[in-house]
Scaffold this motif. Structure first.
Motif, PDB file in Angstrom:
ATOM      1  N   TRP A  44      35.969  17.387  25.351  1.00 12.27           N
ATOM      2  CA  TRP A  44      36.624  18.588  24.844  1.00 12.27           C
ATOM      3  C   TRP A  44      36.183  18.930  23.435  1.00 12.27           C
ATOM      4  CZ3 TRP A  44      39.226  17.952  20.364  1.00 12.27           C
ATOM      5  CH2 TRP A  44      39.579  16.655  20.027  1.00 12.27           C
ATOM      6  N   PHE A  45      35.733  17.967  22.657  1.00  7.86           N
ATOM      7  CA  PHE A  45      35.428  18.222  21.249  1.00  7.86           C
ATOM      8  C   PHE A  45      34.322  19.268  21.047  1.00  7.86           C
ATOM      9  CE2 PHE A  45      33.186  17.390  17.286  1.00  7.86           C
ATOM     10  CZ  PHE A  45      34.224  17.587  16.390  1.00  7.86           C
ATOM     11  N   PRO A  46      33.153  19.154  21.677  1.00  2.00           N
ATOM     12  CA  PRO A  46      32.125  20.186  21.453  1.00  2.00           C
ATOM     13  C   PRO A  46      32.574  21.573  21.895  1.00  2.00           C
ATOM     14  CG  PRO A  46      31.178  18.298  22.602  1.00  2.00           C
ATOM     15  CD  PRO A  46      32.651  18.078  22.534  1.00  2.00           C
ATOM     16  N   ILE A  47      33.345  21.637  22.969  1.00  2.00           N
ATOM     17  CA  ILE A  47      33.809  22.928  23.468  1.00  2.00           C
ATOM     18  C   ILE A  47      34.743  23.582  22.459  1.00  2.00           C
ATOM     19  CG2 ILE A  47      35.155  24.040  25.292  1.00  2.00           C
ATOM     20  CD1 ILE A  47      34.086  21.737  27.136  1.00  2.00           C
ATOM     21  N   VAL A  48      35.713  22.828  21.974  1.00  3.74           N
ATOM     22  CA  VAL A  48      36.676  23.369  21.008  1.00  3.74           C
ATOM     23  C   VAL A  48      35.985  23.688  19.691  1.00  3.74           C
ATOM     24  CG1 VAL A  48      38.741  22.816  19.659  1.00  3.74           C
ATOM     25  CG2 VAL A  48      38.640  22.224  22.080  1.00  3.74           C
ATOM     26  N   PHE A  49      35.104  22.816  19.239  1.00  3.68           N
ATOM     27  CA  PHE A  49      34.431  23.032  17.962  1.00  3.68           C
ATOM     28  C   PHE A  49      33.547  24.276  18.005  1.00  3.68           C
ATOM     29  CE2 PHE A  49      30.819  22.295  15.073  1.00  3.68           C
ATOM     30  CZ  PHE A  49      31.518  22.211  13.883  1.00  3.68           C
ATOM     31  N   ILE A  50      32.780  24.442  19.056  1.00  2.00           N
ATOM     32  CA  ILE A  50      31.886  25.604  19.161  1.00  2.00           C
ATOM     33  C   ILE A  50      32.703  26.889  19.308  1.00  2.00           C
ATOM     34  CG2 ILE A  50      30.160  26.714  20.638  1.00  2.00           C
ATOM     35  CD1 ILE A  50      28.991  23.879  21.085  1.00  2.00           C
ATOM     36  N   ALA A  51      33.778  26.840  20.095  1.00  2.00           N
ATOM     37  CA  ALA A  51      34.632  28.023  20.250  1.00  2.00           C
ATOM     38  C   ALA A  51      35.259  28.404  18.904  1.00  2.00           C
ATOM     39  CB  ALA A  51      35.717  27.755  21.288  1.00  2.00           C
ATOM     40  N   PHE A  52      35.763  27.430  18.167  1.00  2.00           N
ATOM     41  CA  PHE A  52      36.355  27.694  16.854  1.00  2.00           C
ATOM     42  C   PHE A  52      35.317  28.276  15.906  1.00  2.00           C
ATOM     43  CE2 PHE A  52      37.412  26.194  12.543  1.00  2.00           C
ATOM     44  CZ  PHE A  52      38.641  26.818  12.392  1.00  2.00           C
ATOM     45  N   LYS A  53      34.121  27.722  15.929  1.00  2.00           N
ATOM     46  CA  LYS A  53      33.048  28.192  15.055  1.00  2.00           C
ATOM     47  C   LYS A  53      32.680  29.643  15.371  1.00  2.00           C
ATOM     48  CE  LYS A  53      28.450  26.686  13.648  1.00  2.00           C
ATOM     49  NZ  LYS A  53      27.408  25.683  13.844  1.00  2.00           N
ATOM     50  N   VAL A  54      32.583  29.972  16.653  1.00  2.00           N
ATOM     51  CA  VAL A  54      32.250  31.341  17.061  1.00  2.00           C
ATOM     52  C   VAL A  54      33.358  32.302  16.634  1.00  2.00           C
ATOM     53  CG1 VAL A  54      31.966  32.842  19.089  1.00  2.00           C
ATOM     54  CG2 VAL A  54      30.712  30.689  18.934  1.00  2.00           C
ATOM     55  N   ILE A  55      34.606  31.917  16.817  1.00  2.00           N
ATOM     56  CA  ILE A  55      35.724  32.781  16.431  1.00  2.00           C
ATOM     57  C   ILE A  55      35.736  33.014  14.926  1.00  2.00           C
ATOM     58  CG2 ILE A  55      38.251  32.882  16.274  1.00  2.00           C
ATOM     59  CD1 ILE A  55      38.272  31.470  19.039  1.00  2.00           C
ATOM     60  N   VAL A  56      35.588  31.955  14.144  1.00  2.00           N
ATOM     61  CA  VAL A  56      35.615  32.085  12.687  1.00  2.00           C
ATOM     62  C   VAL A  56      34.435  32.909  12.183  1.00  2.00           C
ATOM     63  CG1 VAL A  56      35.397  30.786  10.523  1.00  2.00           C
ATOM     64  CG2 VAL A  56      36.954  29.996  12.289  1.00  2.00           C
ATOM     65  N   LEU A  57      33.231  32.603  12.643  1.00  3.22           N
ATOM     66  CA  LEU A  57      32.061  33.357  12.184  1.00  3.22           C
ATOM     67  C   LEU A  57      32.087  34.805  12.679  1.00  3.22           C
ATOM     68  CD1 LEU A  57      29.241  30.689  12.553  1.00  3.22           C
ATOM     69  CD2 LEU A  57      30.337  31.493  10.466  1.00  3.22           C
ATOM     70  N   GLY A  58      32.545  35.025  13.901  1.00  2.71           N
ATOM     71  CA  GLY A  58      32.653  36.384  14.422  1.00  2.71           C
ATOM     72  C   GLY A  58      33.652  37.213  13.639  1.00  2.71           C
ATOM     73  N   THR A  59      34.796  36.619  13.305  1.00  2.91           N
ATOM     74  CA  THR A  59      35.803  37.317  12.496  1.00  2.91           C
ATOM     75  C   THR A  59      35.259  37.617  11.114  1.00  2.91           C
ATOM     76  OG1 THR A  59      37.557  36.183  13.715  1.00  2.91           O
ATOM     77  CG2 THR A  59      38.165  37.184  11.612  1.00  2.91           C
ATOM     78  N   GLY A  60      34.587  36.656  10.533  1.00  3.12           N
ATOM     79  CA  GLY A  60      33.999  36.863   9.202  1.00  3.12           C
ATOM     80  C   GLY A  60      32.956  37.969   9.207  1.00  3.12           C
ATOM     81  N   MET A  61      32.109  37.994  10.210  1.00  7.50           N
ATOM     82  CA  MET A  61      31.093  39.056  10.287  1.00  7.50           C
ATOM     83  C   MET A  61      31.747  40.417  10.491  1.00  7.50           C
ATOM     84  SD  MET A  61      27.824  37.414  12.293  1.00  7.50           S
ATOM     85  CE  MET A  61      28.687  37.218  13.818  1.00  7.50           C
ATOM     86  N   PHE A  62      32.763  40.472  11.350  1.00  5.23           N
ATOM     87  CA  PHE A  62      33.462  41.740  11.572  1.00  5.23           C
ATOM     88  C   PHE A  62      34.080  42.256  10.283  1.00  5.23           C
ATOM     89  CE2 PHE A  62      37.509  43.881  12.304  1.00  5.23           C
ATOM     90  CZ  PHE A  62      37.070  45.003  12.995  1.00  5.23           C
ATOM     91  N   LEU A  63      34.778  41.377   9.550  1.00  9.92           N
ATOM     92  CA  LEU A  63      35.426  41.794   8.305  1.00  9.92           C
ATOM     93  C   LEU A  63      34.397  42.187   7.239  1.00  9.92           C
ATOM     94  CD1 LEU A  63      38.371  39.248   8.151  1.00  9.92           C
ATOM     95  CD2 LEU A  63      38.463  41.672   8.762  1.00  9.92           C
ATOM     96  N   ALA A  64      33.259  41.500   7.198  1.00 13.25           N
ATOM     97  CA  ALA A  64      32.218  41.850   6.225  1.00 13.25           C
ATOM     98  C   ALA A  64      31.636  43.236   6.525  1.00 13.25           C
ATOM     99  CB  ALA A  64      31.111  40.796   6.244  1.00 13.25           C
ATOM    100  N   ILE A  65      31.370  43.505   7.796  1.00 17.42           N
ATOM    101  CA  ILE A  65      30.834  44.824   8.169  1.00 17.42           C
ATOM    102  C   ILE A  65      31.874  45.906   7.889  1.00 17.42           C
ATOM    103  CG2 ILE A  65      30.105  46.228  10.146  1.00 17.42           C
ATOM    104  CD1 ILE A  65      28.842  43.617  11.276  1.00 17.42           C
ATOM    105  N   LYS A  66      33.128  45.631   8.241  1.00 10.68           N
ATOM    106  CA  LYS A  66      34.204  46.610   8.012  1.00 10.68           C
ATOM    107  C   LYS A  66      34.358  46.886   6.519  1.00 10.68           C
ATOM    108  CE  LYS A  66      39.133  47.282   9.009  1.00 10.68           C
ATOM    109  NZ  LYS A  66      39.457  47.839   7.734  1.00 10.68           N
ATOM    110  N   TRP A  67      34.339  45.847   5.695  1.00 11.47           N
ATOM    111  CA  TRP A  67      34.498  46.021   4.249  1.00 11.47           C
ATOM    112  C   TRP A  67      33.356  46.872   3.676  1.00 11.47           C
ATOM    113  CZ3 TRP A  67      31.708  44.567  -0.127  1.00 11.47           C
ATOM    114  CH2 TRP A  67      32.378  44.697  -1.336  1.00 11.47           C
ATOM    115  N   HIS A  68      32.121  46.562   4.081  1.00 14.76           N
ATOM    116  CA  HIS A  68      30.990  47.341   3.589  1.00 14.76           C
ATOM    117  C   HIS A  68      31.051  48.797   4.073  1.00 14.76           C
ATOM    118  CE1 HIS A  68      29.194  43.461   2.500  1.00 14.76           C
ATOM    119  NE2 HIS A  68      28.481  44.181   1.632  1.00 14.76           N
ATOM    120  N   HIS A  69      31.484  48.992   5.297  1.00 16.76           N
ATOM    121  CA  HIS A  69      31.624  50.342   5.829  1.00 16.76           C
ATOM    122  C   HIS A  69      32.680  51.122   5.027  1.00 16.76           C
ATOM    123  CE1 HIS A  69      31.546  53.539   8.806  1.00 16.76           C
ATOM    124  NE2 HIS A  69      32.877  53.469   8.891  1.00 16.76           N
ATOM    125  N   ASP A  70      33.823  50.467   4.756  1.00 13.97           N
ATOM    126  CA  ASP A  70      34.888  51.116   3.977  1.00 13.97           C
ATOM    127  C   ASP A  70      34.444  51.400   2.548  1.00 13.97           C
ATOM    128  OD1 ASP A  70      36.456  51.002   6.223  1.00 13.97           O
ATOM    129  OD2 ASP A  70      37.652  49.268   5.544  1.00 13.97           O
TER     130      ASP A  70
END
Length: 77
Positions: A44-70
């Motif tokens: 379970w560890f690689p699955i949870v770790f990779i999923a968490f990493k994708v969620i965190v990095l995806g959220t960060g990229m979304f917020l960075a693009i949104k901030w620059h757009h605003d």
């Protein structure tokens, strides 16, 4: 006893470590290795770790693009 050279001290055969030392070393190595029965415990560890990493990095990229757009919208007004 053997001597390695004419002026050196005699070399004795290596001694065996005490049994307790070997038992502790076996337990320590056992914590880091997987036996066939315990392989499912760590799957379970690689699955949870990779999923968490994708969620965190995806959220960060979304917020960075949104901030620059605003920021671009603010400068135009």
């Amino acid at each position: 006893m053997q001597q390695s050279g004419p002026d050196s001290a005699p070399v004795s055969a290596p001694t065996k470590p005490p049994e307790k030392h070997l038992e502790a070393m076996h337990l320590t190595i056992g914590l880091f290795t997987q036996s066939p029965g315990s392989a499912q415990k760590m799957d379970w560890f690689p699955i949870v770790f990779i999923a968490f990493k994708v969620i965190v990095l995806g959220t960060g990229m979304f917020l960075a693009i949104k901030w620059h757009h605003d920021q671009g919208k603010k400068k135009k007004k």
